[in-house]
Write a protein that holds these residues in place. Structure first.
Motif, PDB file in Angstrom:
ATOM      1  N   ALA A 269      52.745 101.405 -60.904  1.00 50.33           N
ATOM      2  CA  ALA A 269      52.143 102.736 -61.017  1.00 50.33           C
ATOM      3  C   ALA A 269      50.912 102.724 -61.907  1.00 50.33           C
ATOM      4  CB  ALA A 269      53.166 103.727 -61.562  1.00 50.33           C
ATOM      5  N   MET A 270      50.896 101.856 -62.908  1.00 49.88           N
ATOM      6  CA  MET A 270      49.808 101.859 -63.887  1.00 49.88           C
ATOM      7  C   MET A 270      48.664 100.927 -63.511  1.00 49.88           C
ATOM      8  SD  MET A 270      51.977 102.050 -67.462  1.00 49.88           S
ATOM      9  CE  MET A 270      50.497 102.380 -68.434  1.00 49.88           C
ATOM     10  N   ASN A 271      48.919 100.005 -62.589  1.00 53.69           N
ATOM     11  CA  ASN A 271      47.903  99.020 -62.230  1.00 53.69           C
ATOM     12  C   ASN A 271      47.083  99.514 -61.043  1.00 53.69           C
ATOM     13  OD1 ASN A 271      46.350  96.767 -61.750  1.00 53.69           O
ATOM     14  ND2 ASN A 271      48.055  95.322 -61.942  1.00 53.69           N
ATOM     15  N   SER A 272      46.126 100.396 -61.305  1.00 56.16           N
ATOM     16  CA  SER A 272      45.314 100.979 -60.236  1.00 56.16           C
ATOM     17  C   SER A 272      44.373  99.955 -59.616  1.00 56.16           C
ATOM     18  CB  SER A 272      44.512 102.168 -60.774  1.00 56.16           C
ATOM     19  OG  SER A 272      43.692 101.772 -61.861  1.00 56.16           O
ATOM     20  N   ALA A 275      46.311  98.205 -56.950  1.00 58.70           N
ATOM     21  CA  ALA A 275      46.557  99.109 -55.833  1.00 58.70           C
ATOM     22  C   ALA A 275      45.317  99.249 -54.953  1.00 58.70           C
ATOM     23  CB  ALA A 275      46.993 100.474 -56.352  1.00 58.70           C
ATOM     24  N   GLU A 276      44.158  99.418 -55.583  1.00 60.07           N
ATOM     25  CA  GLU A 276      42.918  99.542 -54.817  1.00 60.07           C
ATOM     26  C   GLU A 276      42.585  98.246 -54.096  1.00 60.07           C
ATOM     27  OE1 GLU A 276      38.144 100.315 -55.580  1.00 60.07           O
ATOM     28  OE2 GLU A 276      39.614 101.133 -57.003  1.00 60.07           O
ATOM     29  N   ILE A 358      41.837 105.826 -51.992  1.00 55.87           N
ATOM     30  CA  ILE A 358      41.820 105.504 -53.421  1.00 55.87           C
ATOM     31  C   ILE A 358      41.513 106.735 -54.272  1.00 55.87           C
ATOM     32  CG2 ILE A 358      41.170 103.123 -53.010  1.00 55.87           C
ATOM     33  CD1 ILE A 358      38.325 103.796 -53.760  1.00 55.87           C
ATOM     34  N   SER A 362      47.909 109.080 -58.049  1.00 57.50           N
ATOM     35  CA  SER A 362      49.046 108.164 -58.047  1.00 57.50           C
ATOM     36  C   SER A 362      50.340 108.989 -57.997  1.00 57.50           C
ATOM     37  CB  SER A 362      49.016 107.314 -59.318  1.00 57.50           C
ATOM     38  OG  SER A 362      50.125 106.452 -59.388  1.00 57.50           O
ATOM     39  N   PRO A 363      51.342 108.555 -57.239  1.00 63.05           N
ATOM     40  CA  PRO A 363      51.456 107.282 -56.532  1.00 63.05           C
ATOM     41  C   PRO A 363      51.072 107.336 -55.055  1.00 63.05           C
ATOM     42  CG  PRO A 363      53.601 108.311 -56.631  1.00 63.05           C
ATOM     43  CD  PRO A 363      52.651 109.254 -57.322  1.00 63.05           C
ATOM     44  N   ASP A 365      48.292 106.861 -53.692  1.00 63.15           N
ATOM     45  CA  ASP A 365      47.338 105.799 -53.377  1.00 63.15           C
ATOM     46  C   ASP A 365      47.975 104.420 -53.401  1.00 63.15           C
ATOM     47  OD1 ASP A 365      47.781 105.833 -56.102  1.00 63.15           O
ATOM     48  OD2 ASP A 365      45.754 105.212 -56.623  1.00 63.15           O
ATOM     49  N   ARG A 366      49.272 104.326 -53.712  1.00 63.66           N
ATOM     50  CA  ARG A 366      49.954 103.026 -53.806  1.00 63.66           C
ATOM     51  C   ARG A 366      50.529 102.599 -52.459  1.00 63.66           C
ATOM     52  NH1 ARG A 366      47.255 103.949 -58.343  1.00 63.66           N
ATOM     53  NH2 ARG A 366      48.153 102.960 -60.193  1.00 63.66           N
ATOM     54  N   GLN A 368      49.413 100.379 -50.478  1.00 65.22           N
ATOM     55  CA  GLN A 368      49.188  98.946 -50.327  1.00 65.22           C
ATOM     56  C   GLN A 368      48.402  98.590 -49.068  1.00 65.22           C
ATOM     57  OE1 GLN A 368      53.074  97.128 -50.674  1.00 65.22           O
ATOM     58  NE2 GLN A 368      52.984  97.165 -52.907  1.00 65.22           N
TER      59      GLN A 368
END
Length: 574
Positions: A269-272, A275-276, A358, A362-363, A365-366, A368
């Motif tokens: 969740a914190m690693n944008s 994810a992008e 993007i 969140s979430p 945009d996660r 993948q």
């Protein structure tokens, strides 16, 4: 006046044979599409094997402890809280089946369950809309033969997402049946409870996306379809829905409460940036040349069984049906069809524009990979075909013959799906974990193992000469507690194979201060004995979220069991 029995017409005489024949036809289609599951398991998507491994671990936990676990254990990282954040109940169901059939058969059985929920749900919706016993199978067959559905299975192994999405047609049909009925009945209630539990307990991100889109659809539907408002906004029906759906959702509280509390602190969740990056590197899968194709084989080079073809034939048939049988703007079915088509267009636009994805909070945009959103396009197609069938079924002149054109459309889609399934594997990499084996570190699936650790911790590069605390994964799974001894001094940093999920583990003899690039904890030793040996014990921790979730789940199961026993007894007395 004496009541007269209704005459048996030609349609009534053929009803049962048609029903049996159509069910056998659907069963044949499903068989053609699941053959690779029955005789081989070497698909080219990593996720297929990973989910198979997770089922094996959950089966082991249930066998040893008689209860499911929030954690996945392997020698590369113990106490990985996968089941707390991904969709734990599906794995519990598969694990329970595994106790009887073995984990491979249980995996296949739950995939077939997903086929049945999708096809059966759409059939039920079409019958509720007034379509005949044969054509009502068309929306479901188009769905289970679609490129998204089959590529999701055979190219990517999108297990949790497939089960969650497949439950939605059944959930919708069962909810309508409960709302329409004069009282709660066993069949619709059981279908509603099961589909609700599977929807909310299989894949958290799909649940979030589908719930959001459903709220949007319902809001528009209530605004423009008076019949929908009349059906839903009546106290007895809403009460029946709540009696079934609320406890069905709470069946998943054992992991959902913890997920809601801590998901925002997890690494995924914190690693944008990650994810992008995942979305950007997969945008080529949804290029127009792959989307607007009737041939499923037009996939990405190097990816067998992959296709991003949109459900064009079903959509085209429905569009022509509406044009031929134009019911007027006041028609409920036209309005519902336009809503379904609007969802398809909206999601199509979102999943082809990287900036839109993007830019989502969140979430959302996660995702993948953008092709995952095609699930909602395919659902929209199924709903659109149901509405078109409702329109055509109410026409009595020559235009009704357009329903015959649905047969070749369905046949082409089924054959395209079969061709995708039958594609040769080619020279694809089969990972070593295609069959679960006993905790071999070199064979364990590393992918996703750091997703659900504490993202607030600093990630550091571990010195390879640093002492390492190695915990036994089998003992950790069986006992939910494990100890090890390492030569280290107080204040010294050591590496470990303990996942850094700080919320759900208790460490004695050391404390977690950071994590490595695999999400494993870097520990600071707190004490040592006279010989310079540090004894470290790790155990599962049950914060209030786990305790509350467990109580809610047990209460929900007890309530549902009591309710279904009551309905069975009522049915016997009737």
């Amino acid at each position: 006046m004496t009541p007269v029995a209704p005459s048996v017409g030609r349609g009534d005489r053929w009803r049962v044979p048609l029903e049996i024949g159509s069910v056998l036809g659907v069963a044949l289609v499903v068989f053609l599409l699941i053959r690779p599951m029955l005789w081989k398991h070497n698909f080219d998507g990593f996720d297929w094997y990973t989910h198979l491994w997770y089922i094996w671990h959950q089966e082991g936990s249930i066998r040893e402890n008689l209860v499911p676990s929030l954690y996945n254990f392997n020698q590369t990282g113990i106490f990985d809280p996968h089941f707390a954040f991904y969709g734990g109940t599906l794995y519990v169901l598969a694990g329970l089946i595994s106790l009887v059939t073995g984990h491979v058969a249980a995996f296949v059985i739950t995939w077939v369950m997903a086929f049945a929920m999708a096809e059966g749900g759409f059939y039920w919706l079409a019958r509720q809309a007034g379509a005949g016993v044969v054509v009502s199978h068309a929306p479901g067959v188009l769905f289970i033969s679609s490129a998204w559905w089959l590529a999701g299975i055979y190219a990517w192994g999108s297990y949790g997402q497939a089960v969650a999405i497949s439950s939605l047609p059944l959930l919708a049909a069962a909810a309508i049946a409960v709302l329409r009925a004069d009282r709660l009945r066993l069949g619709p209630a059981a279908a509603l409870a099961f589909s609700t539990t599977m929807f909310t307990g299989s894949h958290n991100l799909s649940m979030l996306w589908a719930t959001t889109l459903s709220v949007l659809v319902l809001a528009i539907m209530f605004a423009v379809v008076p019949a929908a408002r009349k059906l839903v906004f009546q106290k007895p029906g809403l009460k029946r829905l709540a009696i079934v759906m609320v406890p069905a959702v709470l069946v998943n509280a054992w992991f959902l409460v913890t997920n809601i509390k801590y998901q925002g602190q997890s690494l995924i969740a914190m690693n944008s940036v990650m994810a992008e990056g995942l979305v950007r590197t997969s945008m080529n899968f949804v290029e127009s040349k792959y989307l607007f194709s009737l041939k499923y084989g037009n996939g990405i080079p190097g990816f067998t069984h992959q296709s991003a073809a949109l459900p064009l034939l079903g959509t085209a048939w429905a569009a022509i049906a509406f044009a031929l049988g134009w019911p007027g703007w006041r028609s409920m079915w036209l309005r519902l069809g336009l809503i379904a088509f609007g969802v398809m267009v909206l999601v199509w636009q979102i999943h082809t524009h990287i900036e839109w994805i993007i830019g989502l909070p969140s979430p959302y945009d996660r995702i993948q990979a953008p092709y995952r959103l095609q699930s909602y396009i395919t659902l929209g197609m199924g709903g659109l075909v149901v509405c078109a069938l409702a329109v055509m079924s109410r026409i009595t002149d020559w235009r009704r013959w357009w329903m015959v054109a649905l047969a070749p459309a369905v046949l082409v889609v089924v054959l395209a799906g079969k061709a995708l399934v039958d594609q040769p594997e080619g020279n694809v990499y089969v990972p070593p974990w295609n069959e679960p084996r006993a905790y071999w570190a070199k064979d364990e699936p590393p992918f996703g193992a750091a997703d659900y650790v504490d993202g607030r911790l600093d990630a550091v590069q571990v010195d390879p000469t640093m002492p390492t605390a190695v915990f036994d994964a089998k003992v950790a799974q069986d006992k939910h507690k494990v100890s090890t001894t390492v030569a280290a001094s107080p204040g010294q940093y050591i590496s470990s194979n303990l996942k850094a999920a700080t919320w759900l583990i208790k460490v004695d003899g050391a404390k977690i201060v950071a994590m490595d690039n695999r999400g494993n904890a870097v520990l600071e030793v707190e004490n040592a004995d006279a010989n310079g040996q540090t004894h470290i014990t790790v155990a599962a921790k049950s914060p209030w979220t786990v305790k509350l979730g467990t109580v809610l789940t047990l209460g929900a199961l007890a309530f549902l069991a009591f309710g279904f026993v009551t309905l069975v007894r009522r049915g016997r007395r009737a």
